[in-house]
Design a protein around this motif. Structure first.
Motif, PDB file in Angstrom:
ATOM      1  N   ARG A 170       0.816  -1.209   0.000  1.00  0.00           N
ATOM      2  CA  ARG A 170       0.000   0.000   0.000  1.00  0.00           C
ATOM      3  C   ARG A 170       0.856   1.269   0.000  1.00  0.00           C
ATOM      4  O   ARG A 170       0.457   2.292  -0.558  1.00  0.00           O
ATOM      5  N   TRP A 171       1.995   1.211   0.630  1.00  0.00           N
ATOM      6  CA  TRP A 171       2.848   2.394   0.797  1.00  0.00           C
ATOM      7  C   TRP A 171       4.116   2.292  -0.057  1.00  0.00           C
ATOM      8  O   TRP A 171       4.597   1.195  -0.332  1.00  0.00           O
ATOM      9  N   ASP A 172       4.662   3.440  -0.401  1.00  0.00           N
ATOM     10  CA  ASP A 172       5.962   3.439  -1.069  1.00  0.00           C
ATOM     11  C   ASP A 172       7.087   3.674  -0.069  1.00  0.00           C
ATOM     12  O   ASP A 172       8.277   3.608  -0.423  1.00  0.00           O
ATOM     13  N   ARG A 173       6.722   3.932   1.179  1.00  0.00           N
ATOM     14  CA  ARG A 173       7.732   4.124   2.227  1.00  0.00           C
ATOM     15  C   ARG A 173       7.096   3.832   3.590  1.00  0.00           C
ATOM     16  O   ARG A 173       5.871   3.853   3.733  1.00  0.00           O
ATOM     17  N   ILE A 174       7.952   3.556   4.562  1.00  0.00           N
ATOM     18  CA  ILE A 174       7.542   3.439   5.962  1.00  0.00           C
ATOM     19  C   ILE A 174       8.289   4.518   6.727  1.00  0.00           C
ATOM     20  O   ILE A 174       9.525   4.562   6.706  1.00  0.00           O
ATOM     21  N   ASP A 175       7.553   5.422   7.348  1.00  0.00           N
ATOM     22  CA  ASP A 175       8.202   6.519   8.070  1.00  0.00           C
ATOM     23  C   ASP A 175       8.850   6.059   9.369  1.00  0.00           C
ATOM     24  O   ASP A 175       9.903   6.569   9.758  1.00  0.00           O
ATOM     25  N   HIS A 176       8.203   5.102  10.035  1.00  0.00           N
ATOM     26  CA  HIS A 176       8.731   4.675  11.326  1.00  0.00           C
ATOM     27  C   HIS A 176       8.159   3.303  11.689  1.00  0.00           C
ATOM     28  O   HIS A 176       7.072   2.942  11.231  1.00  0.00           O
ATOM     29  N   VAL A 177       8.911   2.579  12.500  1.00  0.00           N
ATOM     30  CA  VAL A 177       8.460   1.284  13.014  1.00  0.00           C
ATOM     31  C   VAL A 177       8.458   1.344  14.533  1.00  0.00           C
ATOM     32  O   VAL A 177       9.414   1.819  15.153  1.00  0.00           O
ATOM     33  N   LEU A 178       7.359   0.887  15.136  1.00  0.00           N
ATOM     34  CA  LEU A 178       7.291   0.679  16.577  1.00  0.00           C
ATOM     35  C   LEU A 178       7.373  -0.817  16.818  1.00  0.00           C
ATOM     36  O   LEU A 178       6.634  -1.585  16.203  1.00  0.00           O
ATOM     37  N   ALA A 179       8.277  -1.241  17.697  1.00  0.00           N
ATOM     38  CA  ALA A 179       8.449  -2.670  17.963  1.00  0.00           C
ATOM     39  C   ALA A 179       8.474  -2.901  19.469  1.00  0.00           C
ATOM     40  O   ALA A 179       9.203  -2.210  20.189  1.00  0.00           O
ATOM     41  N   CYS A 180       7.677  -3.849  19.917  1.00  0.00           N
ATOM     42  CA  CYS A 180       7.636  -4.204  21.341  1.00  0.00           C
ATOM     43  C   CYS A 180       7.860  -5.708  21.443  1.00  0.00           C
ATOM     44  O   CYS A 180       6.951  -6.506  21.169  1.00  0.00           O
ATOM     45  N   LEU A 181       9.076  -6.090  21.815  1.00  0.00           N
ATOM     46  CA  LEU A 181       9.478  -7.496  21.786  1.00  0.00           C
ATOM     47  C   LEU A 181      10.140  -7.888  23.102  1.00  0.00           C
ATOM     48  O   LEU A 181      11.310  -7.575  23.331  1.00  0.00           O
ATOM     49  N   PRO A 182       9.406  -8.548  23.982  1.00  0.00           N
ATOM     50  CA  PRO A 182      10.036  -9.047  25.204  1.00  0.00           C
ATOM     51  C   PRO A 182      11.170 -10.021  24.866  1.00  0.00           C
ATOM     52  O   PRO A 182      11.284 -10.514  23.737  1.00  0.00           O
ATOM     53  N   ASP A 183      11.986 -10.316  25.857  1.00  0.00           N
ATOM     54  CA  ASP A 183      13.186 -11.118  25.623  1.00  0.00           C
ATOM     55  C   ASP A 183      12.910 -12.482  25.004  1.00  0.00           C
ATOM     56  O   ASP A 183      13.755 -13.018  24.282  1.00  0.00           O
ATOM     57  N   HIS A 184      11.743 -13.089  25.296  1.00  0.00           N
ATOM     58  CA  HIS A 184      11.489 -14.436  24.789  1.00  0.00           C
ATOM     59  C   HIS A 184      10.995 -14.434  23.343  1.00  0.00           C
ATOM     60  O   HIS A 184      10.749 -15.502  22.774  1.00  0.00           O
ATOM     61  N   LYS A 185      10.881 -13.252  22.741  1.00  0.00           N
ATOM     62  CA  LYS A 185      10.535 -13.177  21.323  1.00  0.00           C
ATOM     63  C   LYS A 185      11.821 -13.117  20.489  1.00  0.00           C
ATOM     64  O   LYS A 185      12.930 -12.998  21.023  1.00  0.00           O
TER      65      LYS A 185
END
Length: 410
Positions: free
Chosen positions: A314-329
């Motif tokens: 859908r997009w030609d770019r991604i402005d930013h990524v939010l990532a929430c990954l505890p240690d077991h991920k």
């Protein structure tokens, strides 16, 4: 009254584990020695919610009154229990909470070192309790984490669906994916009529097959599905597609087991086309801003790759990524897939059972979830990809004021 579901969890000591035995005693106090309604249970490491939703939609399309119990909620705890895809009301949940509280009070006090009543287990009991009161024809249960070690094991499944099993919760459910698979498949009993699984690694396939054979006397052999026959345009994109197909196939087996005709194709197509999966490659506009979120509960490299592919469709770019990954991920795998994209790593310190000590790339910004707001999201750009644990996804759905009330229409 929802605090009832978290009471023993909040008081648990360091290293404490939930007690399925204590939950069994509570089930008896509630009069739930058995579900009393046909049960379809979903276990696995990832994708259980999608499989449970599609199984519920197929069963409802066939004319069944379906109570679905999932874990955790999207935005509110009442979403953990649904009737024909719609969350129960706050009043109903409060009444169930009182029933659970009163029954819990009748149990002996917890002994030192005894496990606690887990929130997911208490919601499972409340969901089964409600299914009886609501006159449900079938129940769909999503395991909280394991299988035989999870409270869903208190209600033997007529049909068991197994999503992909991989090395999540190592050291808790087992020391290898095969051991984890044995725990998850362990909910099977002599009453189970069918076990449906997605393709698995060879060791996991063997563990599932041997466990099912042991627990059914060789009567049931797991069926591995490739496709369900459901038209592709009625299924989600990305990894969710195969989990949706698993749910549909499991629903068909349950309908066969209870002697209920499968739904007319036109009705099935209409119901499946209405399915909504907030937090699973779902798009949301942030009110009052120019920001759009693509939100997905990806927690490993392959899931992240699928989310990126969906974003670039859908997009030609991604402005930013939010990532929430505890240690077991799969923190390292996700980081490798995101490469040089601008990333904010979000920690959730209020969730004491999640640890966020894994090293992350130096160019990532690190914040706590309390710093997130609509204005903060807007400051990151107009096109934001959000990935991570379901608790974080719920936080994003809240900020986007996403509609999570109904998952499908009849």
């Amino acid at each position: 009254m929802t605090g009832t579901f978290y009471a023993e969890w909040d008081r648990r000591g360091s290293g404490a584990r939930r007690s399925v035995g204590r939950a069994r005693r509570l089930a008896r106090a509630l009069g739930l020695d058995a579900a009393g309604v046909p049960v379809l249970t979903v276990v696995g490491s990832k994708g259980k919610g999608t499989a449970a939703t599609y199984a519920s939609a197929c069963l409802a399309a066939a004319g069944c009154r379906v109570v679905t119990v999932t874990s955790p909620a999207l935005r509110e705890d009442r979403e953990r229990i649904r009737v024909d895809g719609t969350a129960i009301s706050a009043d109903v949940l409060a009444r169930l909470g009182r029933r659970v509280r009163d029954a819990t009070a009748s149990l002996p006090e917890r002994r030192s070192g005894e496990g606690y009543l887990s929130p997911s287990g208490l919601f499972t009991l409340a969901g089964v309790l409600y299914a009886r009161a609501a006159g449900a024809d079938v129940i769909v249960l999503e395991a909280g984490m394991g299988g035989i070690s999870d409270e869903v094991s208190l209600f033997p499944p007529d049909v068991l669906a197994i999503t992909e099993v991989f090395a999540e919760h190592i050291g808790v459910l087992g020391d290898s994916p095969a051991e984890i698979a044995k725990d998850k498949a362990g909910v099977v009993t002599a009453a189970t009529s069918a076990v449906i699984s997605l393709p698995q690694r060879p060791a996991v396939t063997e563990a599932i097959a041997s466990t099912v054979a042991d627990r059914t006397g060789g009567r049931v052999k797991p069926e591995v599905i490739g496709t369900s026959g459901v038209p592709a345009d009625l299924l989600p994109t990305g990894h969710g597609r195969r989990n949706a197909e698993l749910g549909c196939a499991a629903a068909d087996r349950l309908l066969d087991a209870i002697g209920c005709p499968r739904p007319p194709q036109e009705r099935l197509n209409r119901v499946l086309s209405s399915v909504r999966l907030p937090g699973r490659l779902s798009w949301h506009h942030v009110a009052g801003t120019d920001t759009t979120l693509l939100v997905d509960s990806a927690i490993d490299r392959s899931g992240t790759a699928a989310a990126l592919a969906e974003a670039y469709r859908r997009w030609d770019r991604i402005d930013h990524v939010l990532a929430c990954l505890p240690d077991h991920k799969d923190v390292a795998g996700v980081a490798a897939e995101l490469a040089d994209l601008p990333v904010t790593y979000v920690r959730m310190p209020s969730y004491r059972h999640l640890r966020f000590t894994h090293a992350v790339p130096g160019h990532w910004t690190v914040v706590d979830d309390t710093e997130l707001s609509r204005s903060h999201l807007a400051s990151l750009g107009e096109r934001i990809l959000a990935l991570g644990t379901v608790y974080f996804i719920g936080r994003l759905l809240d900020l986007a004021d996403a509609d999570t009330e109904r998952l499908f229409d009849l």
